[in-house]
Design an enzyme around this catalytic site. Structure first.
Site, PDB file in Angstrom:
ATOM      1  N   GLY A  23       0.821  -1.200   0.000  1.00  0.00           N
ATOM      2  CA  GLY A  23       0.000   0.000   0.000  1.00  0.00           C
ATOM      3  C   GLY A  23       0.860   1.257   0.000  1.00  0.00           C
ATOM      4  NE  ARG A  27       5.206  -1.799   3.769  1.00  0.00           N
ATOM      5  CZ  ARG A  27       3.865  -1.776   3.899  1.00  0.00           C
ATOM      6  NH1 ARG A  27       3.103  -2.468   3.078  1.00  0.00           N
ATOM      7  NH2 ARG A  27       3.303  -1.093   4.855  1.00  0.00           N
ATOM      8  NE  ARG A  46      -3.937  10.965  -9.470  1.00  0.00           N
ATOM      9  CZ  ARG A  46      -5.044  11.573  -9.038  1.00  0.00           C
ATOM     10  NH1 ARG A  46      -5.358  11.561  -7.772  1.00  0.00           N
ATOM     11  NH2 ARG A  46      -5.855  12.174  -9.892  1.00  0.00           N
ATOM     12  NE  ARG A  90      -2.926  -5.712   1.208  1.00  0.00           N
ATOM     13  CZ  ARG A  90      -2.345  -4.668   1.797  1.00  0.00           C
ATOM     14  NH1 ARG A  90      -1.574  -3.858   1.095  1.00  0.00           N
ATOM     15  NH2 ARG A  90      -2.532  -4.409   3.074  1.00  0.00           N
ATOM     16  CB  VAL A  91       4.319  -7.212   0.070  1.00  0.00           C
ATOM     17  CG1 VAL A  91       4.716  -8.571  -0.477  1.00  0.00           C
ATOM     18  CG2 VAL A  91       4.649  -6.137  -0.962  1.00  0.00           C
ATOM     19  N   GLY A  92       1.544  -6.396   2.363  1.00  0.00           N
ATOM     20  CA  GLY A  92       0.927  -5.345   3.161  1.00  0.00           C
ATOM     21  C   GLY A  92       1.148  -5.501   4.644  1.00  0.00           C
ATOM     22  CB  SER A  93       1.055  -3.322   7.492  1.00  0.00           C
ATOM     23  OG  SER A  93       0.186  -2.259   7.179  1.00  0.00           O
ATOM     24  CG  MET A 179      -7.774  -0.906   5.219  1.00  0.00           C
ATOM     25  SD  MET A 179      -7.435   0.825   5.604  1.00  0.00           S
ATOM     26  CE  MET A 179      -8.803   1.640   4.796  1.00  0.00           C
ATOM     27  CG  ASP A 203      -2.085  -2.471  13.843  1.00  0.00           C
ATOM     28  OD1 ASP A 203      -1.625  -2.362  12.692  1.00  0.00           O
ATOM     29  OD2 ASP A 203      -3.293  -2.537  14.085  1.00  0.00           O
ATOM     30  NE  ARG A 216       2.374   0.373  11.591  1.00  0.00           N
ATOM     31  CZ  ARG A 216       1.133   0.399  12.035  1.00  0.00           C
ATOM     32  NH1 ARG A 216       0.123   0.536  11.211  1.00  0.00           N
ATOM     33  NH2 ARG A 216       0.885   0.318  13.325  1.00  0.00           N
TER      34      ARG A 216
HETATM   35  O1  LIG Z   1       0.648  -1.217   4.874  1.00  0.00           O
HETATM   36  P1  LIG Z   1      -0.325  -1.285   3.741  1.00  0.00           P
HETATM   37  O2  LIG Z   1       0.140  -2.193   2.651  1.00  0.00           O
HETATM   38  O3  LIG Z   1      -0.722   0.081   3.224  1.00  0.00           O
HETATM   39  O4  LIG Z   1      -1.661  -1.971   4.318  1.00  0.00           O
HETATM   40  C1  LIG Z   1      -2.408  -1.561   5.453  1.00  0.00           C
HETATM   41  O5  LIG Z   1      -2.004  -0.300   5.950  1.00  0.00           O
HETATM   42  C2  LIG Z   1      -2.934   0.728   5.558  1.00  0.00           C
HETATM   43  C3  LIG Z   1      -3.573   1.312   6.793  1.00  0.00           C
HETATM   44  O6  LIG Z   1      -2.609   1.798   7.672  1.00  0.00           O
HETATM   45  C4  LIG Z   1      -3.936   0.054   4.643  1.00  0.00           C
HETATM   46  O7  LIG Z   1      -3.547   0.199   3.305  1.00  0.00           O
HETATM   47  C5  LIG Z   1      -3.868  -1.377   5.116  1.00  0.00           C
HETATM   48  O8  LIG Z   1      -4.321  -2.352   4.207  1.00  0.00           O
HETATM   49  O1  LIG Z   2      -5.917  -1.868   7.742  1.00  0.00           O
HETATM   50  C1  LIG Z   2      -5.265  -2.082   8.765  1.00  0.00           C
HETATM   51  C2  LIG Z   2      -3.875  -2.284   8.742  1.00  0.00           C
HETATM   52  C3  LIG Z   2      -3.215  -2.523   9.912  1.00  0.00           C
HETATM   53  N1  LIG Z   2      -3.919  -2.553  11.044  1.00  0.00           N
HETATM   54  C4  LIG Z   2      -5.254  -2.351  11.074  1.00  0.00           C
HETATM   55  O2  LIG Z   2      -5.858  -2.368  12.131  1.00  0.00           O
HETATM   56  N2  LIG Z   2      -5.890  -2.125   9.937  1.00  0.00           N
END
Ligand SMILES: O=P(O)(O)O[C@H]1O[C@H](CO)[C@@H](O)[C@H]1O
Ligand SMILES: O=c1cc[nH]c(=O)[nH]1
Length: 239
Positions: A23, A27, A46, A90-93, A179, A203, A216
Site C-alpha cells: 500500500g 515501502r 501522484r 500484495r505485500v501489506g501490513s 484494506m 499492530d 512498517r
Molecule cells: O501497509 P499497507 O500495505 O498500506 O496496508 C495496510 O495499511 C494501511 C492502513 O494503515 C492500509 O492500506 C492497510 O491495508
Molecule cells: O488496515 C489495517 C492495517 C493494519 N492494522 C489495522 O488495524 N488495519
C-alpha cells in the site's frame, strides 16, 4: 514512448509480469532498493512509486497501491489491462484479530471478507467469495511454513465505527484486518490473472501492541522474500 495508462506513468513493456504491491509507496521504494538488482523507477504519478528490476535474474516490478480498495482497484486494473501483468502479490501490513497471532507474524490470505460495497454493486446482492490464486497460495505457504494461512477482512474504514462487527468476523475465524485484498482478488479473477496477499502483523487489535511507521515501511522483509519466492516459482509468464 508515452505512458499507456492514466495513473501509472510507465511505457509499454516497462512493467514485469510479476508485480509486488505494497500500500505504501515508500515501502515500494524500500523493496526495490533492498531486494532488486538494477531497479529503475517507472512511475512517480501522484507519488505512487513503481519500480522494475530483477531478483535472482528474473524481472520483477513493485508498485504502490495506496490505501483502500478504490485506490488498489485503479492500479491493479491498469496493471492487468494496460501492462499485461500476470501476477500481483500484495505485500501489506495488517492488524491481528486473534491472540494466536503475534506482532510481525506473517498472514497469507486464502480469502478476503469485506465490508466494502464494491462487490455488492458488482454482484447485485450475491455474495462473491474473493479467494487467492491456489498456485500462489500453495507456493507461499510452502515458502513460509511459519505463516498463518486463512481468511482476512478487507475493511473500508481503518477507524472502525462498528468494532463489534470486526469481532464477529474474528469469531468466525478471520485472522487479521487490512484494506485491499478483497478488491485485488476480485479484479484478478475478472481478468483471469493471479493474485495473493501476504501481510505482516503491524499492530494487534487484541493486545494493543503496534509497530512504528518507519518499521512498517522498512522492516517487513520476510513477506517480500516469501512473495518473490512464490511469485517467481510458478512460471509467471504463462497466461
Ligand atoms: O501497509 P499497507 O500495505 O498500506 O496496508 C495496510 O495499511 C494501511 C492502513 O494503515 C492500509 O492500506 C492497510 O491495508
Ligand atoms: O488496515 C489495517 C492495517 C493494519 N492494522 C489495522 O488495524 N488495519
Amino acid at each position: 514512448m508515452a505512458p499507456v495508462s492514466t495513473h501509472i506513468g510507465a511505457e509499454a513493456g516497462a512493467i514485469a509480469p510479476l508485480v509486488l504491491m505494497p500500500g505504501d509507496p515508500l515501502r515500494a521504494r524500500w523493496i526495490a532498493e533492498t531486494f532488486l538488482d538494477d531497479a529503475t523507477c517507472y512511475s512517480e504519478v501522484r507519488g505512487m512509486l513503481g519500480y522494475t528490476g530483477t531478483w535472482q535474474g528474473r524481472p520483477v516490478s513493485v508498485q504502490g497501491s495506496g490505501m483502500g480498495q478504490p485506490s488498489m482497484a485503479i492500479y491493479v486494473n491498469e496493471l492487468f489491462r494496460d501492462y499485461d501483468v500476470q501476477s500481483v502479490i500484495r505485500v501489506g501490513s495488517c492488524g491481528a484479530l486473534s491472540e494466536r497471532l503475534a506482532l510481525r507474524d506473517l498472514v497469507i490470505a486464502s480469502g478476503a471478507c469485506t465490508d466494502s460495497s464494491m462487490n455488492r454493486i458488482t454482484f447485485e446482492g450475491l455474495d462473491y467469495a474473493p479467494v487467492a490464486d491456489f498456485g500462489l497460495l500453495r507456493a507461499a505457504a510452502d515458502a513460509a511454513p511459519e505463516a498463518h494461512v486463512g481468511l482476512i477482512l478487507s475493511a473500508d474504514s481503518f477507524y472502525a465505527t462498528r468494532p463489534e462487527l470486526t469481532t464477529r468476523m474474528a469469531e468466525h475465524g478471520v485472522l487479521a484486518i487490512e484494506m485491499e485484498a478483497s478488491a485485488l482478488y476480485t479484479i484478478a479473477a475478472r481478468h483471469g490473472r493471479r493474485a495473493l496477499a501476504v501481510c505482516t502483523v503491524s499492530d494487534h487489535i487484541v493486545t494493543g501492541e503496534e509497530t512504528t511507521a518507519a518499521e512498517r515501511e522498512q522492516t517487513f522483509g520476510r513477506m517480500v522474500e516469501v512473495a518473490l519466492t512464490a511469485g517467481l516459482g510458478i512460471g509467471t509468464t504463462a497466461g
